[in-house]
Design a protein around this motif. Structure first.
Motif, PDB file in Angstrom:
ATOM      1  N   LYS A   1      72.645  39.941  -3.412  1.00  0.00           N
ATOM      2  CA  LYS A   1      73.138  39.895  -4.789  1.00  0.00           C
ATOM      3  C   LYS A   1      73.334  41.296  -5.342  1.00  0.00           C
ATOM      4  N   MET A   2      72.380  42.183  -5.083  1.00  0.00           N
ATOM      5  CA  MET A   2      72.498  43.547  -5.586  1.00  0.00           C
ATOM      6  C   MET A   2      73.622  44.316  -4.896  1.00  0.00           C
ATOM      7  N   MET A   3      74.101  43.800  -3.755  1.00  0.00           N
ATOM      8  CA  MET A   3      75.240  44.412  -3.065  1.00  0.00           C
ATOM      9  C   MET A   3      76.536  43.661  -3.339  1.00  0.00           C
ATOM     10  N   GLY A   4      76.489  42.709  -4.277  1.00  0.00           N
ATOM     11  CA  GLY A   4      77.703  42.028  -4.705  1.00  0.00           C
ATOM     12  C   GLY A   4      78.104  40.827  -3.885  1.00  0.00           C
ATOM     13  N   VAL A   5      77.181  40.266  -3.097  1.00  0.00           N
ATOM     14  CA  VAL A   5      77.487  39.109  -2.255  1.00  0.00           C
ATOM     15  C   VAL A   5      76.726  37.896  -2.777  1.00  0.00           C
ATOM     16  N   LYS A   6      77.449  36.810  -3.048  1.00  0.00           N
ATOM     17  CA  LYS A   6      76.827  35.591  -3.552  1.00  0.00           C
ATOM     18  C   LYS A   6      76.206  34.797  -2.404  1.00  0.00           C
ATOM     19  N   SER A   7      75.035  34.249  -2.666  1.00  0.00           N
ATOM     20  CA  SER A   7      74.388  33.423  -1.650  1.00  0.00           C
ATOM     21  C   SER A   7      73.798  32.182  -2.293  1.00  0.00           C
ATOM     22  N   LEU A   8      73.510  31.216  -1.452  1.00  0.00           N
ATOM     23  CA  LEU A   8      72.797  30.012  -1.866  1.00  0.00           C
ATOM     24  C   LEU A   8      71.618  29.839  -0.925  1.00  0.00           C
ATOM     25  N   VAL A   9      70.423  29.737  -1.498  1.00  0.00           N
ATOM     26  CA  VAL A   9      69.209  29.496  -0.723  1.00  0.00           C
ATOM     27  C   VAL A   9      68.892  28.010  -0.789  1.00  0.00           C
ATOM     28  N   ILE A  10      68.661  27.400   0.369  1.00  0.00           N
ATOM     29  CA  ILE A  10      68.238  26.000   0.374  1.00  0.00           C
ATOM     30  C   ILE A  10      66.855  25.912   1.001  1.00  0.00           C
TER      31      ILE A  10
ATOM     32  N   ASN B   1      70.207  31.753  -6.708  1.00  0.00           N
ATOM     33  CA  ASN B   1      70.613  30.349  -6.682  1.00  0.00           C
ATOM     34  C   ASN B   1      69.871  29.638  -5.558  1.00  0.00           C
ATOM     35  N   VAL B   2      68.955  28.762  -5.935  1.00  0.00           N
ATOM     36  CA  VAL B   2      68.104  28.062  -4.973  1.00  0.00           C
ATOM     37  C   VAL B   2      68.224  26.562  -5.194  1.00  0.00           C
ATOM     38  N   TRP B   3      68.471  25.849  -4.109  1.00  0.00           N
ATOM     39  CA  TRP B   3      68.438  24.385  -4.136  1.00  0.00           C
ATOM     40  C   TRP B   3      67.217  23.930  -3.348  1.00  0.00           C
ATOM     41  N   THR B   4      66.287  23.283  -4.024  1.00  0.00           N
ATOM     42  CA  THR B   4      65.135  22.720  -3.340  1.00  0.00           C
ATOM     43  C   THR B   4      65.445  21.294  -2.895  1.00  0.00           C
ATOM     44  N   GLU B   5      64.549  20.746  -2.087  1.00  0.00           N
ATOM     45  CA  GLU B   5      64.727  19.404  -1.518  1.00  0.00           C
ATOM     46  C   GLU B   5      66.125  19.253  -0.907  1.00  0.00           C
ATOM     47  N   SER B   6      66.513  20.288  -0.174  1.00  0.00           N
ATOM     48  CA  SER B   6      67.848  20.338   0.421  1.00  0.00           C
ATOM     49  C   SER B   6      67.748  20.734   1.886  1.00  0.00           C
ATOM     50  N   SER B   7      68.728  20.296   2.668  1.00  0.00           N
ATOM     51  CA  SER B   7      68.729  20.609   4.095  1.00  0.00           C
ATOM     52  C   SER B   7      70.156  20.625   4.623  1.00  0.00           C
ATOM     53  N   VAL B   8      70.335  21.288   5.769  1.00  0.00           N
ATOM     54  CA  VAL B   8      71.635  21.330   6.434  1.00  0.00           C
ATOM     55  C   VAL B   8      71.875  19.999   7.140  1.00  0.00           C
ATOM     56  N   VAL B   9      73.077  19.455   6.980  1.00  0.00           N
ATOM     57  CA  VAL B   9      73.480  18.261   7.732  1.00  0.00           C
ATOM     58  C   VAL B   9      74.023  18.753   9.071  1.00  0.00           C
ATOM     59  N   THR B  10      73.209  18.654  10.095  1.00  0.00           N
ATOM     60  CA  THR B  10      73.528  19.265  11.387  1.00  0.00           C
ATOM     61  C   THR B  10      74.849  18.776  11.952  1.00  0.00           C
ATOM     62  N   SER B  11      75.083  17.483  11.890  1.00  0.00           N
ATOM     63  CA  SER B  11      76.279  16.902  12.508  1.00  0.00           C
ATOM     64  C   SER B  11      77.565  17.302  11.797  1.00  0.00           C
ATOM     65  N   GLU B  12      77.455  17.840  10.588  1.00  0.00           N
ATOM     66  CA  GLU B  12      78.638  18.219   9.819  1.00  0.00           C
ATOM     67  C   GLU B  12      78.676  19.720   9.549  1.00  0.00           C
ATOM     68  N   THR B  13      78.011  20.481  10.407  1.00  0.00           N
ATOM     69  CA  THR B  13      77.948  21.933  10.249  1.00  0.00           C
ATOM     70  C   THR B  13      78.364  22.592  11.557  1.00  0.00           C
ATOM     71  N   TYR B  14      79.284  23.571  11.476  1.00  0.00           N
ATOM     72  CA  TYR B  14      79.761  24.221  12.697  1.00  0.00           C
ATOM     73  C   TYR B  14      80.374  25.574  12.359  1.00  0.00           C
ATOM     74  N   PHE B  15      80.497  26.408  13.400  1.00  0.00           N
ATOM     75  CA  PHE B  15      81.136  27.714  13.263  1.00  0.00           C
ATOM     76  C   PHE B  15      82.529  27.645  13.855  1.00  0.00           C
ATOM     77  N   ASP B  16      83.534  28.054  13.081  1.00  0.00           N
ATOM     78  CA  ASP B  16      84.912  28.098  13.551  1.00  0.00           C
ATOM     79  C   ASP B  16      85.171  29.497  14.106  1.00  0.00           C
TER      80      ASP B  16
END
Length: 615
Positions: free
Chosen positions: A207-216, A276-291
């Motif tokens: 954030k201090m370097m100008g990059v937005k992130s989301l923590v789950i 920005n933090v989302w609690t009670e959250s997780s990655v949906v493995t089957s719908e996550t991939y690197f292009d």
């Protein structure tokens, strides 16, 4: 021609050391002379001149500034690295910096000139620390250890101090309304999995370097990773070594921090740093991939049953030091008919329910000691089963000897000094520390030995140092349990379990124990399992070997290329998180700007075909 030499680990300090009679003026002049030669070598890409800056026993530890990787390079390999990388790094503008050069003498027979300096590279600003000793072949000084690390990215100003955001007057929305809108609509460029101290500090750095992130995070509240552990848990490192990036703990804070107190501060940190933090959250493995064509991650997140999909450049995994799942040994014969309770240490809450009952703790490292003491203090008859020797040092004598942080220190300066010594060289310091601590702890250690507790000096006689870096275990900083083992309050048994019966545990030596609860303090399955759970089997298979030291003494995988594309795995204690979060964020920002370039790894150098890897 050999491009890379496997060099034996150093076994002793150099014979040549700086005389202790040098004046501050002489010390500074020596440092400035060396810095002048360093600048001449790097600006002219003169590999031979660069090599000549080092003692025969010399090491160069670089973190991203020259190699875009983490390398601890022995003298035999320095010329090749310099030949391949000086022209790429384009280092310039070298200047001796604060703190001023000093004559440092950590031991009676060890002394060197230590100097800090700054410089610029093609990626951005960098800092260095050098330890200088007299040359054995000339009248000048050469580097015993050189440390260089990236400190900023070209064109990016960290938004702190005089560069902080201005804020505004007369906003149309209340602060709470605008913050809630940001949290609900985060527009992340980076997704961070894990909302403990490492994940949050990476988010703050970005954030201090100008990059937005989301923590789950999977837990209900930020800080629950500490809050929900066993109630007696407190940190074993002093508070002044554990400050968070940008926000130190209050000066009223206790030296030894209870886990619940830390949990509340971490929750406050996320709020105060506007992460920005989302609690009670997780990655949906089957719908996550690197292009691989777009060089982007497509990440689907399940937040309380609702799915959100984001396209981001990078992932950061900050899921804890253990990695994977609680690890239990394969079931022992008869374990299926055992009628008493069996739990892993990760699921132990407190010993309050076991007063007057028999508790058996399997293991003899940090968690095992904490849990055994918890049982004893709650009135349980407690036995610890030790399967292999443990390195023990007291907090009173050990931490004060090995911990470089002191009350009131500038933590960032000490952070850099802590990183400045390659771990293979750092072993030599710890080989000196161990006998000193043993003498101070003699009464405690003698008592443990008399009680039958198996002690040792740690891997290679380095105490906890290699144990934590190679296996993340095998030691305990005594915070109160060891005296109770020494005096027999907590019984110690050596050996292995042979089998269970309906109500007993039988050891291989024939001993029979009759516990009401068995706690396995036996570690975790490993980081590869975490990657498999979050990202899937394919990425888990591609992950490089993680943790433990590589051939040059650098930690494998953490805060560097881990084999999973555009992904950083950040783990470690609070004291390491300030530096780790920054070096990780810098690499992400540099990659996003196209400045990082190919990594100059051991394998690339060893191939002898470096030109094929250049951009």
């Amino acid at each position: 021609m050999v491009s890379y030499y496997d060099v034996p680990r150093p076994q002793a300090f150099p014979d040549s050391m700086a005389p202790k009679t040098l004046s501050p003026t002489e010390v500074r002049a020596i440092a400035e002379t060396w810095a002048f030669k360093f600048e001449a070598a790097v600006t002219s890409s003169d590999a031979a001149a660069f090599e000549d800056l080092f003692a025969p026993e010399g090491y160069w530890r670089d973190m991203v500034a020259f190699t875009s990787d983490f390398r601890s390079i022995a003298k035999d390999n320095i010329r090749q690295v310099a030949a391949d990388r000086l022209s790429v790094a384009k280092a310039n503008s070298v200047a001796v910096a604060t703190p001023a050069p000093i004559l440092d003498s950590p031991f009676e027979d060890v002394s060197y000139i230590q100097a800090h300096f700054t410089f610029k590279t093609s990626i951005g600003g960098a800092v260095g620390i050098v330890k200088l000793i007299p040359s054995t072949t000339a009248s000048d000084y050469v580097a015993y250890v050189l440390f260089t690390t990236l400190d900023s990215v070209e064109g990016v100003t960290e938004r702190v101090g005089a560069n902080r955001v201005r804020g505004m007057h007369n906003a149309r929305e209340s602060y709470d309304e605008s913050r809630q809108a940001e949290i609900e609509n985060p527009e992340p460029e980076v997704i961070i999995v894990g909302g403990g101290h490492n994940g949050l500090e990476v988010a703050a750095r970005l954030k201090m370097m100008g990059v937005k992130s989301l923590v789950i995070d999977k837990y209900k509240r930020v800080g629950d990773n500490w809050r929900l552990r066993y109630k007696s848990l407190s940190l074993h490192d002093p508070v002044y070594s554990n400050h968070l990036a940008y926000m130190p703990f209050p000066t009223t804070w206790p030296i030894w921090t209870p886990s619940g107190k830390l949990a509340n501060f971490i929750e406050y940190y996320a709020d105060a740093m506007e992460l920005n933090v989302w609690t009670e959250s997780s990655v949906v493995t089957s719908e996550t991939y690197f292009d691989s064509d777009q060089k982007q991650w497509f990440v689907t997140i399940d937040r309380n049953g609702k799915k959100y999909t984001y396209t981001v450049s990078h992932l950061v995994l900050a899921t804890g030091i253990g990695g994977g799942h609680p690890k239990l040994p394969p079931p022992f014969p008869g374990q299926n008919i055992f009628t008493k309770q069996i739990v892993h240490s990760a699921n132990h809450k407190n010993g309050g329910s076991w007063q007057g009952k028999n508790a058996l703790v399997i293991g003899a490292c940090t968690s095992a000691h904490d849990i055994a003491l918890d049982f004893f203090q709650n009135g349980a008859n407690t036995t610890m089963l030790q399967r292999s020797p443990t390195y023990i040092m007291s907090v009173k004598h050990g931490v004060s000897t090995v911990n470089p942080y002191k009350e009131g220190d500038d933590t960032w300066t000490v952070d850099l000094l802590g990183e400045a010594t390659p771990k293979l060289v750092g072993r030599l310091w710890h080989k000196r520390f161990v006998p000193r601590i043993k003498e101070l702890d003699k009464e405690l250690l003698d008592g443990l030995a008399n009680a039958g507790f198996q002690l040792y000096d740690g891997m290679e006689g380095c105490g906890f140092f290699l144990n934590t870096n190679e296996r993340s275990g095998g030691y305990y900083y005594d915070t109160g349990c060891s005296p109770h083992i020494a005096n027999g309050d907590i019984k110690i048994k050596k050996g292995e379990i042979d089998h269970f019966t309906v109500d007993t545990v039988v050891l291989k030596d024939g001993s029979v124990l009759k516990p009401d609860i068995v706690v396995f303090a036996t570690g975790y399955t490993g980081f590869r399992d975490t990657v498999k759970e979050i990202l899937g089997e394919e990425y888990s298979r591609n992950m490089k070997e993680f943790w433990g030291l590589d051939r040059e003494g650098e930690l494998r995988g953490t805060c560097r290329d881990c084999g999973v594309p555009n992904t950083y795995y950040v783990v470690g204690p609070l004291s390491g998180a300030r530096f780790n979060s920054k070096i990780t964020a810098l690499q992400i920002v540099a990659e996003k700007k196209g400045l990082l370039g190919p990594r100059y790894t051991i394998e690339v150098q060893e191939s002898g075909k470096y030109s094929k890897f250049t951009a």
